[in-house]
Design an enzyme around this catalytic site. Structure first.
Site, PDB file in Angstrom:
ATOM      1  N   ARG A 145      16.754  24.366  29.091  1.00  0.00           N
ATOM      2  CA  ARG A 145      16.158  25.476  29.195  1.00  0.00           C
ATOM      3  C   ARG A 145      14.919  25.898  29.256  1.00  0.00           C
ATOM      4  NH1 ARG A 145      18.665  29.245  24.754  1.00  0.00           N
ATOM      5  NH2 ARG A 145      20.738  28.383  25.774  1.00  0.00           N
ATOM      6  N   HIS A 204      16.969  24.016  23.389  1.00  0.00           N
ATOM      7  CA  HIS A 204      17.230  23.546  24.629  1.00  0.00           C
ATOM      8  C   HIS A 204      16.129  22.983  25.648  1.00  0.00           C
ATOM      9  CE1 HIS A 204      21.538  24.883  25.206  1.00  0.00           C
ATOM     10  NE2 HIS A 204      21.385  25.827  24.076  1.00  0.00           N
ATOM     11  N   ASP A 224      25.103  23.534  25.679  1.00  0.00           N
ATOM     12  CA  ASP A 224      26.223  24.339  25.358  1.00  0.00           C
ATOM     13  C   ASP A 224      27.454  23.885  26.094  1.00  0.00           C
ATOM     14  OD1 ASP A 224      24.536  25.958  23.787  1.00  0.00           O
ATOM     15  OD2 ASP A 224      24.067  27.266  25.534  1.00  0.00           O
ATOM     16  N   GLU A 233      27.225  28.113  16.026  1.00  0.00           N
ATOM     17  CA  GLU A 233      27.611  28.231  17.425  1.00  0.00           C
ATOM     18  C   GLU A 233      28.705  27.065  17.752  1.00  0.00           C
ATOM     19  OE1 GLU A 233      24.324  28.456  19.828  1.00  0.00           O
ATOM     20  OE2 GLU A 233      23.718  30.573  19.164  1.00  0.00           O
ATOM     21  N   HIS A 280      27.199  24.844  20.675  1.00  0.00           N
ATOM     22  CA  HIS A 280      25.866  24.326  20.582  1.00  0.00           C
ATOM     23  C   HIS A 280      25.703  22.952  19.942  1.00  0.00           C
ATOM     24  CE1 HIS A 280      21.303  25.222  20.340  1.00  0.00           C
ATOM     25  NE2 HIS A 280      21.542  24.149  19.717  1.00  0.00           N
TER      26      HIS A 280
END
Length: 269
Positions: free
Chosen positions: A106, A151, A158, A240, A243
């Site tokens: 990301r 990320h 994810d 999460e 994740h």
């Protein structure tokens, strides 16, 4: 030289100067994107069988629009992370499952987009699905949004599990009625993932991987994903269920900003 010629030449000179002042900046802007280091790869080049449903290229996310820096729906990871994911996929295929990634590398500009959105308290267009029980004023304090993301270092993703044969996921259409990510699986947005107890990117404590309220098949599904990935070097973020970060990270202290696009990789090699 006539006066008309002088005026014409002056106009041409002025126009050329204006063109020179604008055209290079446009060209420079187009060429300012950084590229990926050589140890970043497209996941598809390492394992083409893993499903990729890259949510941030679409408006089906907690912001409600395509996120900055996501230009193509591809998963990019550091090679060690991609190869470890390939090993996990080989194990899961034998059990009748496939991995599906929602997000991989990301860029920092995407994280900045999240931060701007979180600071705009009037924009709650997607609250009904992604954070129905959390006040937007709490997103930073509760850790759902931060100014940096693992990320951006390239080894975090994810991910979920899909039972084979994989069924297609119905496309999301902006403006359609939203259903809370906490709703039973047959009520929330249809996703071909097995039931993990919540939808992806659900801002709620129920998304904590080992939340004691998640039991039965939902818990077994989370533990199957967790056990498989942790056995191959991935570490789960406890808050999460989706994740995971491959350790040791290739770039533990660097937050990259090259766009999510094939060009970021091909121009780096």
């Amino acid at each position: 030289m006539t006066r008309l010629t002088t005026v014409a030449r002056a106009l041409i000179t002025t126009f050329a100067a204006l063109l020179a002042s604008t055209t290079p900046s446009t060209t420079a802007q187009a060429g300012t994107d950084p590229t990926a280091p050589k140890d970043f790869v497209a996941l598809r080049s390492v394992d083409p069988t893993i499903i990729q449903e890259m949510r941030y290229v679409t408006p089906h996310n907690f912001v409600g629009e395509r996120i900055d820096g996501y230009r193509q729906p591809i998963c990019i990871l550091t090679r060690p992370a991609a190869e470890a994911l390939h090993k996990a996929q080989r194990k899961l295929l034998r059990q009748g499952y496939t991995l599906k990634v929602y997000d991989c590398y990301r860029p920092q500009r995407a994280v900045d987009h999240f931060v701007r959105w979180a600071e705009d308290l009037d924009d709650e267009a997607m609250k009904g699905e992604f954070y129905p029980n959390v006040e937007k004023t709490r997103l930073f304090a509760d850790g759902y949004i931060a100014e940096k993301s693992g990320h951006s270092r390239g080894s975090t993703l994810d991910v979920t599990l899909v039972r084979l044969p994989a069924k297609p996921t119905r496309p999301y259409h902006p403006g359609q009625p939203l259903v809370p990510c906490l709703a039973p699986q047959d009520e929330r947005f249809p996703d071909n993932s097995i039931d993990m107890g919540t939808g992806f990117d659900c801002f709620d404590p129920l998304s904590h991987t080992l939340d004691p309220r998640v039991q039965g098949q939902q818990r077994a599904n989370r533990l199957l994903l967790k056990g498989t990935l942790e056995g191959l070097g991935f570490v789960n973020l406890a808050e999460e269920w989706w994740h995971y970060t491959f350790k040791p990270e290739t770039h533990p202290d660097t937050y990259f900003d090259f766009p999510v696009a094939r060009k970021s990789l091909t121009s780096a090699h």
